[in-house]
Enzyme design. Structure first.
Site, mmCIF file in Angstrom:
data_model
loop_
_atom_site.group_PDB
_atom_site.id
_atom_site.type_symbol
_atom_site.label_atom_id
_atom_site.label_comp_id
_atom_site.label_asym_id
_atom_site.label_seq_id
_atom_site.Cartn_x
_atom_site.Cartn_y
_atom_site.Cartn_z
ATOM 1 N N LYS A 56 42.832 29.081 40.143
ATOM 2 C CA LYS A 56 42.823 28.697 38.724
ATOM 3 C C LYS A 56 44.224 28.386 38.206
ATOM 4 C CE LYS A 56 38.376 30.559 37.542
ATOM 5 N NZ LYS A 56 37.965 31.101 38.867
HETATM 6 C C1 LIG Z 1 36.825 30.805 39.553
HETATM 7 C C2 LIG Z 1 36.758 31.084 41.004
HETATM 8 C C3 LIG Z 1 35.802 30.473 41.849
HETATM 9 C C4 LIG Z 1 34.726 29.551 41.321
HETATM 10 O O1 LIG Z 1 35.225 28.324 40.853
HETATM 11 P P1 LIG Z 1 34.320 27.373 39.951
HETATM 12 O O2 LIG Z 1 35.216 26.309 39.482
HETATM 13 O O3 LIG Z 1 33.812 28.250 38.820
HETATM 14 O O4 LIG Z 1 33.199 26.871 40.787
HETATM 15 C C5 LIG Z 1 35.844 30.740 43.203
HETATM 16 N N1 LIG Z 1 36.762 31.590 43.723
HETATM 17 C C6 LIG Z 1 37.683 32.206 42.951
HETATM 18 C C7 LIG Z 1 38.641 33.147 43.588
HETATM 19 C C8 LIG Z 1 37.729 31.975 41.567
HETATM 20 O O5 LIG Z 1 38.650 32.597 40.811
#
Ligand SMILES: *Cc1c(COP(=O)(O)O)cnc(C)c1O
Length: 475
Positions: A117
């Site tokens: 993120k």
């Molecule tokens: C947010 C997140 C996901 C999922 O991503 P999306 O964009 O919601 O599909 C997967 N793995 C981790 C570690 C995350 O923080």
């Protein structure tokens, strides 16, 4: 480039907006999500030229196709300020590691909070600061987190002018490492509110405060959730960067496998593919919360109730509905906003599900758009983490393990498969210990963070308490 809502009807262009108009917005007023009017197509010469660019300059090239209301030099400077070796650990920013012939991990988790993120949120922090200064405005971001999103938002917005963050989280329920990451921040514009309750209590309070339009306007309340288009477009960049590292020329194709929850990450892969990046398959990997796997197998999209949403050892994928999924369905239905509104606005609200299984469009999800899917369970995660450690001497986190497990089910001869590494194992230490019997590797800069002073206010799950806190800390 202008943006339209996934629920907008036919040719009403009067409603279309520029990038900076939607940057600070969440949903479109009609309840839909914003998408660009079209996806710019990348020709072979451009693709070849982009191969030799730094990550920051590649980001600039891609973003400039979607942003026409920030001067070029400013946008380039924002990209160069964001994607540095200092912040992301290496000059490659998203280095590729080979596990075995044709199978790679792309590291998206070496940013400040050790989850993918950061890739988008770090840019968002700089874009927000830039745009707010230009408008002479302020923004108070109110959010709810069970872990990764909250810390990524706080590390992106810390010390930024014009922005404050009020982040609610369930008191005592995040991992000690995640709590330490967030609560050790001493920046005056970051506020941690630990709520005596569960994540849903946090989210309900955020919704209630945001639905009080008078309060929202007076205190300039905003969000940074995953439906934000700027986050999505920032993620498109690492699909190109991964492709360039895995290939030598543009005749080669690759596939990506993406650990998925809200469909934000893999939706960026869809955009990259629509732009002409030679992607064979987009493999959607889910955990026990298999809303998306069910759709890609059957055409049924069925939102889960809270009681049917499992708490798993890949908690960032524990979702009851996939909030970005509407964007893909809009494309799948040839951008028929009227139908999207019927499906997501009416049918989902009434029945909690819709079924495209017998619609001719559904077959195109795989035949035209390259989507396939699979599911991974706690036992699969443990086995994959163990196997990867024993055979390749690599420690992977639980979400990446879900991706790797499902990726192996979709390998095709001659087509490299790139699994996106969405977090580092240190964030989910308990499961690593369960799988391997050893503590995960801890990056240097996080040694001892659990012992740092904590800056957090514990509150009851009460809407007025949150409002009072915000108004008292908004000057
Ligand atoms: C947010 C997140 C996901 C999922 O991503 P999306 O964009 O919601 O599909 C997967 N793995 C981790 C570690 C995350 O923080």
């Amino acid at each position: 480039m202008k943006y339209l809502s996934t629920r907008s009807f036919a040719q009403d262009h009067s409603e279309h907006k520029h990038f900076c108009e939607i940057l600070l917005e969440g949903l479109a007023p009609d309840g839909g999500l914003y998408l660009p009017q079209n996806y710019p197509k990348i020709d072979q010469a451009t693709l070849t030229r982009w191969r030799s660019l730094s990550y920051a300059d590649l980001a600039y090239e891609i973003l400039s196709l979607y942003i026409d209301d920030i001067p070029s030099e400013d946008l380039r400077a924002l990209c160069r300020k964001t994607y540095t070796a200092e912040v992301f650990g290496t000059s490659a920013i998203v280095p590729l590691r080979q596990l075995e012939t044709g199978l790679y991990l792309e590291a998206l988790s070496n940013g400040p909070t050790l989850a993918f993120k950061d890739m988008a949120m770090q840019l968002l922090g700089n874009l927000f600061e830039y745009e707010l200064a230009r408008r002479g405005e302020q923004l108070n971001i109110l959010g709810a987190t069970s872990g990764d999103t909250g810390s990524a938002a706080e590390y992106a917005m810390r010390g930024k002018k014009g922005v404050r963050v009020f982040m609610t989280s369930p008191h005592g329920r995040m991992s000690p490492f995640q709590q330490a990451q967030m609560f050790s921040l001493q920046d005056a514009n970051i506020h941690n509110l630990a709520v005596r309750g569960v994540f849903d209590d946090c989210q309900d309070m955020v919704k209630a405060v945001s639905n009080d339009l008078a309060f929202k306007r007076k205190y300039k309340i905003g969000t940074v959730n995953s439906i934000n288009w700027a986050r999505l477009v920032a993620q498109v960049v690492y699909y190109f960067a991964g492709y360039f590292q895995a290939t030598e020329h543009n005749a080669q194709k690759v596939s990506f496998c993406v650990p998925s929850g809200n469909f934000g990450n893999v939706c960026a892969g869809h955009v990259a593919r629509m732009m002409g990046l030679p992607i064979e398959q987009l493999v959607v990997a889910t955990n026990e919360n298999d809303v998306l796997d069910e759709f890609f197998r059957t055409g049924v999209y069925r939102v889960r109730a809270s009681a049917d949403t499992h708490e798993t050892s890949s908690p960032s994928m524990d979702i009851s509905k996939a909030s970005n999924f509407e964007r893909f369905v809009f494309d799948l239905l040839d951008r028929d906003g009227h139908r999207v509104k019927q499906l997501f606005g009416d049918q989902l609200a009434r029945h909690g599900s819709f079924d495209l299984g017998s619609d001719p469009a559904f077959a195109k999800a795989s035949s035209l758009y390259g989507f396939v899917s699979g599911k991974s369970t706690h036992a699969d995660r443990l086995a994959t983490i163990r196997d990867t450690y024993q055979h390749f001497n690599q420690m992977i986190d639980t979400h990446t393990a879900d991706g790797l497990k499902v990726a192996r089910e979709h390998l095709r001869r001659g087509i490299p498969m790139i699994v996106l590494e969405t977090a580092l194992p240190i964030k989910f230490a308990a499961t690593i210990v369960e799988a391997l019997g050893v503590e995960p590797i801890r990056p240097e800069k996080f040694v001892g963070i659990e012992d740092l002073p904590k800056r957090v206010t514990v509150i009851d799950p009460d809407i007025q308490t949150v409002k009072n806190y915000i108004s008292a800390n908004c000057t």
